[in-house]
Design an enzyme around this catalytic site. Structure first.
Site, short mmCIF file in Angstrom:
data_model
loop_
_atom_site.label_atom_id
_atom_site.label_comp_id
_atom_site.label_asym_id
_atom_site.label_seq_id
_atom_site.Cartn_x
_atom_site.Cartn_y
_atom_site.Cartn_z
N LYS A 9 -4.87 -10.07 -6.23
CA LYS A 9 -6.13 -10.37 -5.54
C LYS A 9 -7.22 -9.37 -5.95
CE LYS A 9 -6.20 -7.85 -1.19
NZ LYS A 9 -6.73 -7.77 0.13
N LYS A 41 -10.83 -3.80 -3.58
CA LYS A 41 -11.71 -2.62 -3.69
C LYS A 41 -11.03 -1.48 -4.41
CE LYS A 41 -13.60 -3.30 0.93
NZ LYS A 41 -12.84 -3.15 2.16
N LYS A 83 0.82 -1.22 0.00
CA LYS A 83 0.00 0.00 0.00
C LYS A 83 0.85 1.27 0.00
CE LYS A 83 -4.33 -1.85 1.25
NZ LYS A 83 -5.62 -1.78 1.87
N1 AQP Z 1 -9.67 -11.02 -2.86
C1 AQP Z 1 -10.05 -11.51 -1.68
N2 AQP Z 1 -10.24 -12.83 -1.51
C2 AQP Z 1 -10.65 -13.34 -0.32
N3 AQP Z 1 -10.85 -12.56 0.77
C3 AQP Z 1 -10.67 -11.23 0.65
N4 AQP Z 1 -10.80 -10.20 1.51
C4 AQP Z 1 -10.50 -9.04 0.88
N5 AQP Z 1 -10.15 -9.29 -0.39
C5 AQP Z 1 -10.25 -10.63 -0.57
C6 AQP Z 1 -11.22 -10.36 2.89
O1 AQP Z 1 -12.27 -9.42 3.15
C7 AQP Z 1 -12.19 -9.00 4.50
C8 AQP Z 1 -12.31 -7.53 4.59
O2 AQP Z 1 -11.29 -6.88 3.90
P1 AQP Z 1 -10.97 -5.36 4.19
O3 AQP Z 1 -12.17 -4.55 4.12
O4 AQP Z 1 -10.20 -5.25 5.44
O5 AQP Z 1 -10.13 -4.87 3.05
P2 AQP Z 1 -8.99 -5.47 2.28
O6 AQP Z 1 -8.55 -6.82 2.71
O7 AQP Z 1 -7.94 -4.44 2.24
O8 AQP Z 1 -9.83 -5.60 0.99
P3 AQP Z 1 -9.45 -5.09 -0.37
O9 AQP Z 1 -10.56 -5.36 -1.29
O10 AQP Z 1 -8.13 -5.62 -0.75
O11 AQP Z 1 -9.38 -3.53 -0.17
P4 AQP Z 1 -8.22 -2.58 -0.63
O12 AQP Z 1 -8.20 -2.63 -2.10
O13 AQP Z 1 -8.68 -1.25 -0.09
O14 AQP Z 1 -6.96 -3.07 0.00
C9 AQP Z 1 -10.89 -9.55 5.08
O15 AQP Z 1 -11.20 -10.69 5.86
C10 AQP Z 1 -10.12 -9.96 3.86
O16 AQP Z 1 -9.29 -11.07 4.14
#
Ligand code: AQP
Length: 332
Positions: free
Chosen positions: A194, A197, A111
Site C-alpha cells: 500500500k 507515509k 509495524k
Molecule cells: N494507501 C492507502 N490507500 C487508501 N487509504 C489509505 N489510508 C492510508 N493509506 C492508504 C487511509 O488514510 C487514513 C489515515 O491514515 P493514518 O494517518 O492513520 O496512517 P496510516 O494508515 O498508517 O497511513 P500510512 O500512510 O500507511 O502511514 P504509515 O506508513 O505511517 O503506516 C486512514 O483512514 C487510512 O485508512
C-alpha cells in the site's frame, strides 16, 4: 444526527492514499453527519517522533483537511491529545480487551516486524486507543481506507464487550464506511504494497504537497508492465501496477474504471501516464497550494484546533462521566 469520527496521524508525507482513501470522502459526508475529524497525535507517538516535526505535521494535517474542502465551521477539527478522554477511555476499554484479540492485528505485526519484543506497548495497544477515539464520541460511522477495517471490527467487538459486561446498550456499534473505488491506493513502485507515509522511497507515493514537476516525474517513473492497457476491467487481474494507476485515474476523475479503460484500452502506458499527470496536477495542485498557504498562517490553524478541542472536549467529558458511572467509578 448520526455522528462520524475519523482521523489521520500527523506523521508527515500525507499522500494520495490518505486523500482518496479517507480525507476526500469526508468532504462529501459533512452535510449529512455531525463530523468530528481528529489529528491523532497520540497514535503518532506509537513510533518515535521528533517533537518539532510532530507540531509541524499536526498543523499540516489540519491544513490538509481544510484545503481538501472540510469546513471548520461545520465540523469539529482538533488534535487528539487536547482531549484527555481519549487516553482515559483507552485504559478503561483495555481492561475489557483480551490479548488474543490484539494478537490478531496485522498492522502491529507489520509495524513491529521481526523486533516484536522491542516494540512498544503503545504500538500494541494502538487499536484500543482507536476504539476509544470512536467510542468517546459514540460515533455511529467511521470512514476509513480498507487498511483500517480490521481495527474498526475490533472497535465494534470492544463496544459489544462493554455493553454485555455492564448490561447496557450505551455504545453504538460503529459502522465502517469504506467509500469510493480507491479504498487501497498502492505504492507507485510496487503494486502489492500500500502507498504509505513511511515508505523510504518518496517515488512510491504522490504527496498532497507535491508540485507539478514532482507529480510528473513520479508518475512517469511509476512501475508498469510491458503490455498495453486492457480494454476491460477483467484484463487488470494479475497486473497490480496497471490496476493501481487505472484506479487512481478513475477516482481522481470521478469515473468508473470501465469507462477509463474504454478510453485508454489498447494504448501504451506512456500515453496514459501523460493524461494521468495532467489529471493529478489539476486535482492535487490546488489542494497542495492551499495547504502551503494555510500552514504559513499558524494563528489561523491554531484557532481552528482550539475551537475544535473545546467542542470535542465538552462531548468527551460528558461521555466519560457516563462511562465512569456505568463502570462504578466514584465521582465524589
Ligand atoms: N494507501 C492507502 N490507500 C487508501 N487509504 C489509505 N489510508 C492510508 N493509506 C492508504 C487511509 O488514510 C487514513 C489515515 O491514515 P493514518 O494517518 O492513520 O496512517 P496510516 O494508515 O498508517 O497511513 P500510512 O500512510 O500507511 O502511514 P504509515 O506508513 O505511517 O503506516 C486512514 O483512514 C487510512 O485508512
Amino acid at each position: 444526527m448520526n455522528r462520524i469520527f475519523s482521523g489521520v496521524q500527523p506523521t508527515g508525507n500525507l499522500h494520495l492514499g490518505n486523500y482518496l482513501g479517507a480525507i476526500r470522502n469526508w468532504v462529501k459526508l459533512q452535510k449529512d453527519y455531525d463530523c468530528i475529524f481528529c489529528i491523532v497525535d497520540l497514535h503518532a507517538l506509537t513510533l518515535p517522533q521528533n517533537p518539532d516535526e510532530l507540531r509541524k505535521h499536526t498543523r499540516e494535517v489540519t491544513a490538509a483537511y481544510v484545503a481538501a474542502g472540510i469546513d471548520p465551521d461545520a465540523c469539529t477539527i482538533f488534535n487528539q491529545s487536547t482531549v484527555p478522554g481519549h487516553s482515559e477511555l483507552a485504559w478503561l476499554l483495555g481492561t475489557l480487551t483480551p490479548l488474543g484479540w490484539l494478537n490478531r492485528m496485522t498492522q502491529f505485526k507489520e509495524k513491529a516486524g521481526k523486533q516484536k519484543d522491542n516494540a512498544g506497548l503503545g504500538l500494541y495497544a494502538y487499536p484500543v486507543l482507536m476504539a476509544a477515539d470512536i467510542l468517546l464520541y459514540k460515533a455511529t460511522h467511521v470512514p476509513v481506507g480498507e487498511d483500517q477495517k480490521q481495527h474498526l471490527e475490533l472497535a465494534r467487538d470492544i463496544a459489544g464487550a462493554f455493553n454485555r459486561r455492564f448490561e447496557t446498550d450505551y455504545f453504538p456499534l460503529p459502522e465502517p464506511q469504506i467509500l469510493g473505488e480507491a479504498t487501497r491506493v498502492m505504492s507507485l513502485r510496487d503494486g502489492s504494497k500500500k502507498m504509505s507515509k513511511s515508505d523510504e522511497s518518496d517515488y512510491s507515493r504522490l504527496n498532497m504537497t507535491d508540485d507539478a514537476d514532482t507529480i510528473a516525474q513520479k508518475v512517469r517513473k511509476a512501475r508498469t508492465d510491458p503490455e498495453p492497457l486492457p480494454s476491460e476491467v477483467d484484463g487488470l487481474a494479475g497486473r497490480p501496477e496497471a490496476d493501481n494507476l487505472v484506479t487512481i485515474f478513475a477516482t481522481l476523475a470521478g469515473r468508473s474504471r470501465a469507462d477509463v479503460l474504454g478510453e485508454f484500452g489498447g494504448k501504451l502506458f506512456s500515453e496514459f501516464k501523460g493524461a494521468l499527470v495532467d489529471l493529478a496536477v489539476a486535482t492535487l495542485g490546488p489542494i497542495g497550494a492551499e495547504m502551503r498557504r494555510l500552514t504559513a498562517d499558524t494563528a489561523y490553524v491554531d484557532a481552528i484546533l482550539k475551537r475544535g478541542a473545546e467542542r470535542a472536549g465538552e462531548i468527551g467529558a460528558r461521555h466519560m462521566n457516563e462511562v465512569k458511572d456505568i463502570m462504578g467509578l466514584l465521582r465524589p
